[in-house]
Design a protein around this motif. Structure first.
Motif, PDB file in Angstrom:
ATOM      1  N   ASN A 410       0.810  -1.220   0.000  1.00 28.04           N
ATOM      2  CA  ASN A 410       0.000   0.000   0.000  1.00 28.04           C
ATOM      3  C   ASN A 410       0.845   1.273   0.000  1.00 28.04           C
ATOM      4  OD1 ASN A 410      -2.397  -1.526   0.209  1.00 28.04           O
ATOM      5  ND2 ASN A 410      -2.213  -1.611   2.453  1.00 28.04           N
ATOM      6  N   LEU A 411       2.143   1.152   0.259  1.00 27.99           N
ATOM      7  CA  LEU A 411       3.014   2.321   0.416  1.00 27.99           C
ATOM      8  C   LEU A 411       4.179   2.267  -0.561  1.00 27.99           C
ATOM      9  CD1 LEU A 411       3.347   2.378   4.319  1.00 27.99           C
ATOM     10  CD2 LEU A 411       1.727   3.693   2.931  1.00 27.99           C
ATOM     11  N   ALA A 412       4.665   3.457  -0.915  1.00 28.60           N
ATOM     12  CA  ALA A 412       5.929   3.601  -1.650  1.00 28.60           C
ATOM     13  C   ALA A 412       6.909   4.324  -0.728  1.00 28.60           C
ATOM     14  CB  ALA A 412       5.717   4.395  -2.931  1.00 28.60           C
ATOM     15  N   PHE A 413       8.157   3.885  -0.706  1.00 27.39           N
ATOM     16  CA  PHE A 413       9.126   4.440   0.232  1.00 27.39           C
ATOM     17  C   PHE A 413      10.225   5.205  -0.494  1.00 27.39           C
ATOM     18  CE2 PHE A 413       7.435   0.642   2.373  1.00 27.39           C
ATOM     19  CZ  PHE A 413       6.869   1.259   3.477  1.00 27.39           C
ATOM     20  N   LEU A 414      10.543   6.361   0.060  1.00 26.28           N
ATOM     21  CA  LEU A 414      11.597   7.203  -0.501  1.00 26.28           C
ATOM     22  C   LEU A 414      12.971   6.755  -0.016  1.00 26.28           C
ATOM     23  CD1 LEU A 414      12.247   9.731  -2.182  1.00 26.28           C
ATOM     24  CD2 LEU A 414      11.913  11.099  -0.111  1.00 26.28           C
ATOM     25  N   TYR A 415      13.025   6.241   1.203  1.00 26.12           N
ATOM     26  CA  TYR A 415      14.311   5.891   1.811  1.00 26.12           C
ATOM     27  C   TYR A 415      14.311   4.432   2.251  1.00 26.12           C
ATOM     28  CZ  TYR A 415      14.696  10.966   2.199  1.00 26.12           C
ATOM     29  OH  TYR A 415      14.728  12.297   1.934  1.00 26.12           O
ATOM     30  N   THR A 416      15.509   3.891   2.404  1.00 28.50           N
ATOM     31  CA  THR A 416      15.692   2.619   3.083  1.00 28.50           C
ATOM     32  C   THR A 416      16.855   2.778   4.060  1.00 28.50           C
ATOM     33  OG1 THR A 416      16.157   0.256   2.842  1.00 28.50           O
ATOM     34  CG2 THR A 416      17.170   1.722   1.201  1.00 28.50           C
ATOM     35  N   PRO A 417      16.683   2.486   5.337  1.00 33.46           N
ATOM     36  CA  PRO A 417      15.452   1.982   5.933  1.00 33.46           C
ATOM     37  C   PRO A 417      14.317   2.996   5.865  1.00 33.46           C
ATOM     38  CG  PRO A 417      16.996   2.618   7.643  1.00 33.46           C
ATOM     39  CD  PRO A 417      17.747   2.697   6.353  1.00 33.46           C
ATOM     40  N   ALA A 418      13.101   2.467   5.859  1.00 27.00           N
ATOM     41  CA  ALA A 418      11.931   3.324   5.688  1.00 27.00           C
ATOM     42  C   ALA A 418      11.640   4.140   6.934  1.00 27.00           C
ATOM     43  CB  ALA A 418      10.711   2.478   5.325  1.00 27.00           C
ATOM     44  N   GLU A 419      11.989   3.606   8.096  1.00 23.74           N
ATOM     45  CA  GLU A 419      11.772   4.367   9.338  1.00 23.74           C
ATOM     46  C   GLU A 419      13.117   4.613  10.002  1.00 23.74           C
ATOM     47  OE1 GLU A 419      12.047   0.220  10.267  1.00 23.74           O
ATOM     48  OE2 GLU A 419      10.481   1.184   9.075  1.00 23.74           O
ATOM     49  N   PHE A 420      13.220   5.702  10.714  1.00 22.44           N
ATOM     50  CA  PHE A 420      14.495   6.044  11.338  1.00 22.44           C
ATOM     51  C   PHE A 420      14.251   6.946  12.539  1.00 22.44           C
ATOM     52  CE2 PHE A 420      13.658   8.108   7.299  1.00 22.44           C
ATOM     53  CZ  PHE A 420      13.441   9.434   7.664  1.00 22.44           C
TER      54      PHE A 420
END
Length: 450
Positions: A410-420
């Motif tokens: 359901n989501l597209a992520f700009l960064y990896t890791p996605a959370e920080f």
């Protein structure tokens, strides 16, 4: 007649050297500028750090000190280090010391502290001398003791005392922005109301000029009026841009208050001069205070945070996001049973593109094609924040909902890791007025001969 040069609106934001050369050719009696603001929020006051870079602050300060030496004039700086508490002032003084040593000069420096002792603030609270200011929350003793740093906003009085002592450079803690500019003209006998109004107009540099860019302003006060002019000969001021800045950060267009009084601007006039480059201001009147007060700002640590940045483009996910959010919250309580009551963390879903900024203040119904989603978790320790945010991210990514047509994420992520993890969270616990006996003693001056 007194001429004040404000080289830029915020120390560390940068300005063209050419405009400073133009100001030197024009001539001035004092350099005065702001070095901080409460606008970036409580984090910087609480953490004791600055929101401007050290490299840029040193660059700007070097040019300003050089200009002060060339012109033979004093330099007044307010809200040093961004928030004006003791660690911010220490940081700014360290940079100033480097600049002075590198320039091989020996100015007399006055350091004016603005951080208050908690016990003194508690005493004022118990004596009924602290009042609400732009807040409706009931102040408690715990709010005061929880603060990491508490500052009071000084007016012109400590700066004038430092000028009387022969200061070449004054590095002040938290200060009312316009007071830094108004102090020298008032010390020299110019009108109090006009001096403060001029300070209010040029304290943001060329925010009153066109084109708008970080740059310097000259203010000339001469009896019953003052004139503001951009230092850069390629910029202009207009009556409407100057008048508009008079309304900046005001709840009323005609009055404002500061430590030691206020302004009545109901009769102020703005007239273009100098072939459209300058504006003359008349009619502003000083209003003496009924009592003496200082604005207090105090920040406390509020927890640790972890965030996730994601995008949603699927129209079905957007349409059913409320359902997705509800299911994810339920999943968190189920899969993290030790946090089942939800009191050990706070999770916030910010949907940019779907009315997030104005929320209920904007009556428009939003039907966006895409959403920028920020998942924010706030809790008492970083590990919990990281854990909850990661589970919320994976939950939203794969959560099903009524009418879902695809099995992809359901989501597209700009960064990896996605959370920080992000820096710790602070909040204002104090944003109040304190009644005082005088406007000098809360701000001790330390003299340093470089």
């Amino acid at each position: 007649m007194v001429t004040v040069y404000a080289p830029l609106g915020m120390l560390g934001y940068g300005f063209p050297e050419s405009s400073m050369e133009a100001a030197l050719r024009h001539g001035f009696d004092v350099i005065a500028l702001d070095a901080g603001s409460v606008d970036p929020g409580p984090y910087y006051l609480g953490s004791g750090t600055c929101f401007t870079s050290r490299v840029m602050v040193k660059r700007d300060l070097t040019l300003i000190v050089q200009a002060g030496q060339r012109a033979g004039v004093p330099i007044l700086i307010g809200t040093a280090g961004g928030s004006g508490a003791s660690p911010h002032l220490d940081w700014a003084m360290e940079i100033l010391n480097e600049v002075i040593q590198e320039l091989k000069i020996h100015p007399k420096v006055a350091r004016i502290d603005a951080e208050l002792d908690k016990n003194a603030v508690l005493t004022a609270f118990r004596e009924g001398r602290i009042e609400n200011f732009e807040t409706t929350s009931l102040l408690r003793e715990r709010d005061i003791t929880d603060c990491v740093h508490i500052v009071a906003q000084m007016g012109i009085q400590p700066y004038i005392e430092a000028l009387e002592g022969g200061a070449d450079i004054i590095m002040g803690g938290r200060a009312y922005d316009a007071a830094v500019i108004a102090a020298y003209p008032i010390w020299k006998g110019e009108d109090v109301g006009l001096s403060y109004h001029m300070g209010k107009i040029i304290e943001c540099g060329t925010a009153v000029a066109l084109p708008r860019e970080s740059d310097g302003m000259l203010g000339v006060i001469d009896g019953n009026s003052f004139v503001v002019t951009p230092a850069d000969p390629n910029k202009i001021c207009k009556p409407d841009t100057v008048a508009a800045h008079t309304l900046y950060e005001r709840s009323t267009p005609f009055t404002t208050e500061f430590p030691g009084g206020g302004l009545d601007m109901s009769a102020s006039s703005f007239t273009g001069e100098n072939n459209g480059r300058s504006v003359r201001v008349r009619g502003t009147r000083y209003v003496p205070p009924v009592r003496l007060t200082l604005k207090l700002e105090g920040a406390r640590h509020a927890g640790y945070r972890c965030i996730c940045l994601a995008g949603i483009r699927d129209p079905f996910v957007i349409e059913h996001f409320a359902e997705v959010e509800e299911k994810v919250r339920a999943k968190l309580k189920r899969d993290l049973p030790r946090y089942a009551d939800g009191t050990d963390y706070r999770i916030i879903f910010r949907r940019y593109g779907a009315g997030e900024i104005m929320k209920e203040r904007d009556p428009e119904i939003w039907t966006p094609k895409e959403i920028g989603l920020v998942i924010e978790v706030l809790t008492s320790d970083q590990d919990t924040a990281n854990t909850v945010c990661a589970l919320a991210r994976s939950g939203i990514l794969h959560m099903g909902f009524c009418g879902r047509r695809a099995n992809s994420g359901n989501l597209a992520f700009l960064y990896t890791p996605a959370e920080f993890p992000v820096p710790a969270c602070y909040e204002f616990a104090l944003y109040h007025l304190m009644v005082v006996d005088n406007l000098v003693s809360p701000f001790p001056i330390t003299w340093i001969q470089m």
